[in-house]
Design an enzyme around this catalytic site. Structure first.
Site, PDB file in Angstrom:
ATOM      1  CB  CYS A 132      -0.921  -0.015   1.216  1.00 39.57           C
ATOM      2  SG  CYS A 132      -1.904   1.481   1.360  1.00 39.57           S
ATOM      3  CB  CYS A 135      -0.660   2.501   4.060  1.00 45.51           C
ATOM      4  SG  CYS A 135      -2.120   1.822   3.293  1.00 45.51           S
ATOM      5  CG  ASP A 136       3.133   1.104   4.526  1.00 48.59           C
ATOM      6  OD1 ASP A 136       2.676   1.595   5.581  1.00 48.59           O
ATOM      7  OD2 ASP A 136       2.914  -0.072   4.180  1.00 48.59           O
TER       8      ASP A 136
END
Ligand code: NAP
Length: 303
Positions: A132, A135-136
């Protein structure tokens, strides 16, 4: 008894809930984590008609949820432990232990990112490997990131990462992208995105965290190492059918087979969105599936 149980609160489930409550059905909409499904991992959705500002996935999911709530569809944040679908009355058991019955069920559990299944992947997941970018990606600000895959997810991840990272590599097993032209053209024009064509990852390398990816040239068989701080795996999705795969008919790729009314092989059981066998997986098609499924679920329980 509940009229319609909707399993999964992504775009398909939220649209199904909206249509079902507007159609006069009683609904339980069950979502294990948060509304939105996979779109919450998307930094910009610029192809949902009517919303040209390109909201991020969280924002669009919040709009869908709020819209469903306005009509009385209240998502319940509750995991489903098991589903018994083959009888006329469908039985839904929650992780809390509660069991309830519904006349119809709409399966909207979506899909998860596919793993490559190669050496080092498990070991370095969350230690350099992510599924992701939204997200990261921030962990790799100013550093080097590598995206694996050539589809829409890979290329939109690469574009997102190019704004944060010093250098982004895209490793693709062919020399032509699967991604839509608008994304592909944007990526090809982005200075800090470099394509590594005709290459597949053979192993993730490192000691306590990811250091490099071993690549194999698909034409020559030659092995090489690509040094990278982060690797974002975007090689497709796996439909989340684990709760139902012994009950509903599946296509060879594991997605649920439906007809154009979103009916599965089991009477009273429908599927919508990324979990079903469909030629196009977009937010707009997931919403459309949900609307169709709810419409025919209502028809099924009224006959
Ligand atoms: P996808 O379209 O299935 O693409 C997967 C990519 O990974 C392909 O390029 C494929 O290569 C490559 N791949 C698959 N297995 C591999 C392996 N073992 N090793 C190396 N490479 C491998 O998956 P996706 O990009 O996640 O998209 C899923 C669905 O969501 C699609 O329908 C997509 O259109 C949709 N989506 C849309 C958007 C958008 O519209 N903005 C954004 C995200 C996702 P090949 O090309 O050679 O097969």
């Amino acid at each position: 008894m509940t009229d319609i149980a909707i399993i999964g609160g992504g775009p398909a489930g939220l649209a199904a809930a909206l249509y079902a409550v507007r159609g006069g059905a009683s609904v339980r909409l069950l979502e294990e984590l948060f509304a939105g499904g996979q779109i919450v991992k998307t930094h910009c959705i610029e192809n949902y008609p009517g919303i040209s500002t390109g909201p991020d996935g969280y924002a669009l999911a919040a709009m869908f949820e709020e819209h469903a709530r306005q009509f009385g569809a209240e998502p319940e944040y509750s995991g489903v432990a098991s589903l018994s679908l083959t009888d006329e009355k469908k039985e839904i058991t929650l992780i809390s232990g509660e069991t309830f019955e519904a006349k119809a069920v709409i399966l909207c559990m979506g899909a998860s990112p596919r793993a490559l299944g190669i050496s080092g992947e498990r070991e370095f997941t969350s230690k350099g490997i992510s599924y992701c970018a939204t997200c990261d990606g921030a962990f790799y600000r100013g550093r080097t990131a590598t995206v694996i895959g050539g589809g829409d997810t890979a290329i939109s991840d690469a574009l997102y990462l190019s704004k944060l990272c010093k250098q982004v590599y895209v490793v693709h097993r062919r020399d032509e992208l699967r991604a839509s032209a608008v994304l592909a053209n944007a990526a090809k024009k982005t200075e800090n995105i470099t394509f590594v064509w005709n290459s597949t990852p053979e192993a993730f390398l490192g000691e306590d965290k990811l250091r490099a990816i071993q690549l194999k040239n698909t034409k020559t068989g030659e092995l090489s190492e690509l040094e990278t701080d982060g690797a974002f795996v975007a090689v497709g999705i796996v439909p989340r059918t684990e709760l139902v795969r012994d009950q509903v008919a599946l296509a060879p790729d594991g997605s649920i087979l439906t007809n154009e009314r979103m009916e599965t092989n089991i009477k009273g059981v429908f599927a919508a969105g990324d979990i079903r066998n469909t030629p196009l997986r977009q937010v707009v098609t997931a919403c459309a599936d949900g609307a169709v499924a709810a419409t025919y679920a209502i028809e099924a329980i009224r006959i």
